[in-house]
Design an enzyme around this catalytic site. Structure first.
Site, PDB file in Angstrom:
ATOM      1  CE1 TYR A  61      -9.587  -1.680   9.931  1.00  0.00           C
ATOM      2  CE2 TYR A  61      -9.798   0.698   9.685  1.00  0.00           C
ATOM      3  CZ  TYR A  61      -9.038  -0.449   9.603  1.00  0.00           C
ATOM      4  OH  TYR A  61      -7.744  -0.370   9.186  1.00  0.00           O
ATOM      5  CG  HIS A 105      -0.821  -6.159   5.224  1.00  0.00           C
ATOM      6  ND1 HIS A 105      -0.977  -5.504   6.436  1.00  0.00           N
ATOM      7  CD2 HIS A 105      -1.919  -5.856   4.501  1.00  0.00           C
ATOM      8  CE1 HIS A 105      -2.134  -4.837   6.432  1.00  0.00           C
ATOM      9  NE2 HIS A 105      -2.721  -5.022   5.258  1.00  0.00           N
ATOM     10  CG  ASN A 136      -3.471  -7.296   8.024  1.00  0.00           C
ATOM     11  OD1 ASN A 136      -3.637  -6.756   9.118  1.00  0.00           O
ATOM     12  ND2 ASN A 136      -4.204  -6.998   6.951  1.00  0.00           N
ATOM     13  CD  GLU A 137      -8.095  -6.922   8.063  1.00  0.00           C
ATOM     14  OE1 GLU A 137      -8.572  -7.047   6.931  1.00  0.00           O
ATOM     15  OE2 GLU A 137      -8.307  -5.938   8.781  1.00  0.00           O
ATOM     16  NE  ARG A 184      -0.017  -4.696  11.878  1.00  0.00           N
ATOM     17  CZ  ARG A 184      -1.100  -4.851  11.115  1.00  0.00           C
ATOM     18  NH1 ARG A 184      -2.046  -3.921  11.064  1.00  0.00           N
ATOM     19  NH2 ARG A 184      -1.267  -5.941  10.419  1.00  0.00           N
ATOM     20  CG  ASN A 202      -6.493  -5.196  11.814  1.00  0.00           C
ATOM     21  OD1 ASN A 202      -5.690  -4.940  12.707  1.00  0.00           O
ATOM     22  ND2 ASN A 202      -6.120  -5.456  10.568  1.00  0.00           N
ATOM     23  CD  GLU A 247      -5.071  -2.656   9.598  1.00  0.00           C
ATOM     24  OE1 GLU A 247      -6.138  -2.353   9.013  1.00  0.00           O
ATOM     25  OE2 GLU A 247      -4.243  -3.439   9.112  1.00  0.00           O
ATOM     26  CD  GLN A 252      -2.907  -1.194   2.298  1.00  0.00           C
ATOM     27  OE1 GLN A 252      -2.607  -1.817   3.310  1.00  0.00           O
ATOM     28  NE2 GLN A 252      -4.043  -0.536   2.200  1.00  0.00           N
TER      29      GLN A 252
HETATM   30  C1  GBH Z   1      -7.740  -3.477   6.696  1.00  0.00           C
HETATM   31  O1  GBH Z   1      -8.737  -4.173   6.098  1.00  0.00           O
HETATM   32  C2  GBH Z   1      -6.458  -3.825   6.031  1.00  0.00           C
HETATM   33  O2  GBH Z   1      -5.625  -4.559   6.892  1.00  0.00           O
HETATM   34  C3  GBH Z   1      -5.737  -2.652   5.476  1.00  0.00           C
HETATM   35  O3  GBH Z   1      -4.766  -3.072   4.597  1.00  0.00           O
HETATM   36  C4  GBH Z   1      -6.740  -1.705   4.870  1.00  0.00           C
HETATM   37  O4  GBH Z   1      -6.140  -0.666   4.168  1.00  0.00           O
HETATM   38  C5  GBH Z   1      -7.577  -1.148   5.967  1.00  0.00           C
HETATM   39  O5  GBH Z   1      -8.133  -2.157   6.748  1.00  0.00           O
HETATM   40  C6  GBH Z   1      -8.700  -0.243   5.500  1.00  0.00           C
HETATM   41  O6  GBH Z   1      -9.605  -0.935   4.718  1.00  0.00           O
HETATM   42  O7  GBH Z   1     -18.589  -7.198   6.271  1.00  0.00           O
HETATM   43  O8  GBH Z   1     -18.812  -7.574   3.931  1.00  0.00           O
HETATM   44  O9  GBH Z   1     -19.313  -5.421   4.840  1.00  0.00           O
HETATM   45  C7  GBH Z   1      -9.991  -4.054   6.699  1.00  0.00           C
HETATM   46  C8  GBH Z   1     -10.903  -4.415   5.663  1.00  0.00           C
HETATM   47  C9  GBH Z   1     -13.030  -4.324   4.945  1.00  0.00           C
HETATM   48  C10 GBH Z   1     -12.422  -6.040   6.488  1.00  0.00           C
HETATM   49  C11 GBH Z   1     -14.441  -4.637   5.111  1.00  0.00           C
HETATM   50  C12 GBH Z   1     -13.858  -6.408   6.583  1.00  0.00           C
HETATM   51  C13 GBH Z   1     -15.984  -6.329   5.749  1.00  0.00           C
HETATM   52  C14 GBH Z   1     -16.886  -6.094   4.615  1.00  0.00           C
HETATM   53  N1  GBH Z   1     -12.256  -4.658   6.104  1.00  0.00           N
HETATM   54  N2  GBH Z   1     -14.609  -6.004   5.420  1.00  0.00           N
HETATM   55  S1  GBH Z   1     -18.506  -6.612   4.942  1.00  0.00           S
END
Ligand code: GBH
Length: 493
Positions: free
Chosen positions: A329, A142, A186-187, A97, A327, A396, A40
């Site tokens: 969000y 990643h 990662n994820e 990180r 992570n 994250e 990225q």
């Molecule tokens: C992270 O991904 C990544 O590690 C990072 O590289 C990225 O840039 C950052 O976050 C921002 O996106 O439940 O079907 O609605 C997190 C990505 C995206 C993971 C949405 C879960 C769920 C979609 N997330 N996803 S849904």
């Protein structure tokens, strides 16, 4: 190191420190950082001997990414790492990180060729960090698999377990004297579900009910092997910690109906439990084993589409972590869904729940990024309760907009709200959270969304050859939090 661990222990013996909570003060062991990932930010995709990886291939050969954006140059961090470290010192973070690009170190994916220039790049970055008193936190993988390893099937091929372990060992050997925090993957859910199920991310395979499980099986074993290699050969001498980074929404039952509550719990198990349950308890969550087996049978398969661990593997995987990276969000609501008809095998139908977002929640630029600060607190409590109260590092958390504006008050509100919920989980519920990582240091290549969605504390001018970085208001805000170790103005928005 030792002191730090003892301090954390003592702290949690006496965690009912409500004074500190009412002051909104972070415990003294709590560390702050920011994150990026190699593909990225680095750019220099074919410079100095770097090999091609699956993201290079995807951006050059498909139209999956918006505007045909690529990470060919990205933030040009490969050439501008010293400037990046300056940004980090401006913020005053305790750690950075970042991830290592596998094909920059091992261009073929295998350890037969070690690319000196790649090794030097990361040595330089790490030295620069240490010279500025910033701890390196390293993500080993990643999402950027060397293309030659995709040619043999990528994460669907079990031999990747040994190949990944050799790569990890190479990194421990090269950098382990200076790196004390390692994250294997990662994820994994994004790697396996979006990469091998939905086809949204590299290698863009659409193998809905098959690919994700096989990929996950290989990843979990790869993680465990890397963990044990570190334990057996490096831990004593280097004294670091090895963990994994798993992401999840908080899944809130849409109503109090027991069926909805069961559906929400099941969703958490399919999402977080898929990876954390094997590491902590030795195997996939029971509900997952049951449901995939049940549907596989009705579909006419001989055995379950979910591969099984042998008893030896269970023992080997169980306990293979020193901390868990989270992570976090966004959040979702969950409702019971009647069993879907037997047809094409799919992970979604195996999970069999209905998830959606409350339309009244505020949203960032990313279509999944709903602002739900209380959700992170609930995830933390749920992890504490179900996974033996592990050490958790928030690896994250962050907010996206489209314009990358310098006046980014919404990002400030987001971070402030989430931090406040984290503090509460620490003080009121005794969750062992030892660090927080803001995603991201700067605007960067946001996977299939290209440069459209911006998460940075620093703005990057992608029109300029220089990729000029400028602090946003949120960078200032975060710096103040780190300096004061306190949240001010909590509740205001
Ligand atoms: C992270 O991904 C990544 O590690 C990072 O590289 C990225 O840039 C950052 O976050 C921002 O996106 O439940 O079907 O609605 C997190 C990505 C995206 C993971 C949405 C879960 C769920 C979609 N997330 N996803 S849904």
């Amino acid at each position: 190191m030792r002191n730090h661990t003892i301090f954390v222990l003592i702290f949690f013996l006496f965690w009912r420190n409500t004074d500190a909570l009412s002051n909104h003060t972070f415990p003294s062991f709590f560390k702050f950082g920011v994150a990026t990932a190699a593909y990225q930010v680095e750019g220099a995709w074919n410079e100095d001997g770097k090999g091609e990886n699956i993201w290079d291939r995807l951006v050059h050969n498909t139209s999956i990414v918006i505007n045909h954006d690529t990470g060919d140059v990205a933030c040009d961090s490969y050439h501008k790492y010293k400037e990046d470290v300056q940004l980090l010192t401006q913020l005053g973070v305790n750690f950075y990180r970042f991830s290592i690009s596998w094909s920059r170190i091992l261009p073929t994916g295998y350890p037969d060729q070690i690319n000196k220039a790649g090794v030097e790049y990361y040595k330089n970055l790490i030295n620069e960090l240490k010279a500025n008193n910033i701890e390196p936190f390293v993500t080993i993988y990643h999402w950027d698999l060397p293309q030659p390893l995709q040619e043999i099937g990528g994460w669907l091929n079990e031999t990747l377990v040994d190949i990944f372990a050799e790569y990890a060992k190479t990194l421990f050997t090269l950098f382990g004297d200076d790196v004390k925090y390692w994250m294997t993957f990662n994820e994994p859910r994004q790697i396996c579900y979006e990469g091998y199920g939905l086809g949204w991310k590299a290698p863009a395979m659409k193998l809905l009910g098959i690919g994700p499980y096989r990929c996950a099986h290989v990843l979990i074993k790869s993680h465990a092997k890397a963990y044990h290699i570190y334990q057996d050969n490096f831990k004593e001498k280097q004294g670091g910690k090895v963990g994994i980074v798993v992401d999840t929404d908080w899944y809130e039952p849409a109503t109090n109906n027991p069926l909805d509550r069961e559906a929400a719990e099941r969703t958490l198990q399919f999402r977080w439990g898929w990876y954390a349950h094997p590491l902590v308890h030795g195997n996939y969550p029971k509900i997952m084993i049951q449901r995939v087996a049940m549907r596989s049978k009705l579909e006419g398969f001989e055995g379950s589409r979910l591969p099984a661990f042998t008893p030896e593997e269970v023992n080997y995987i169980k306990g293979s972590y020193d901390f868990l990276g989270l992570n976090q969000y966004a959040s979702s609501l969950v409702k019971f869904k009647p069993e879907s008809e037997i047809g094409i095998p799919s992970y979604e139908n195996d999970m069999g729940t209905l998830t959606f977002r409350d339309p009244s929640w505020e949203r960032g630029a990313s279509d999944w990024l709903y602002v739900v600060p209380w959700g992170i607190g609930k995830v933390l409590k749920w992890i504490k309760k179900n996974y033996n109260s592990p050490e958790i590092i928030i690896t994250e958390n962050g907010y996206s907009d489209y314009d990358g504006a310098l006046q980014d008050d919404k990002r400030i509100n987001y971070i402030q709200g989430y931090l406040s919920s984290i503090l509460e989980a620490i003080y009121e519920d005794g969750v062992k959270v030892t660090g927080y990582t803001a995603w991201s240091l700067m605007d960067n290549f946001e996977w299939y969304s290209g440069y459209r969605e911006k998460f940075g504390l620093f703005q990057v001018d992608f029109q300029s050859k220089n990729r000029t970085r400028t602090a946003k208001k949120s960078a200032n805000f975060y710096r103040n939090v780190i300096h004061s170790r306190k949240l001010n103005n909590v509740g205001k928005s």
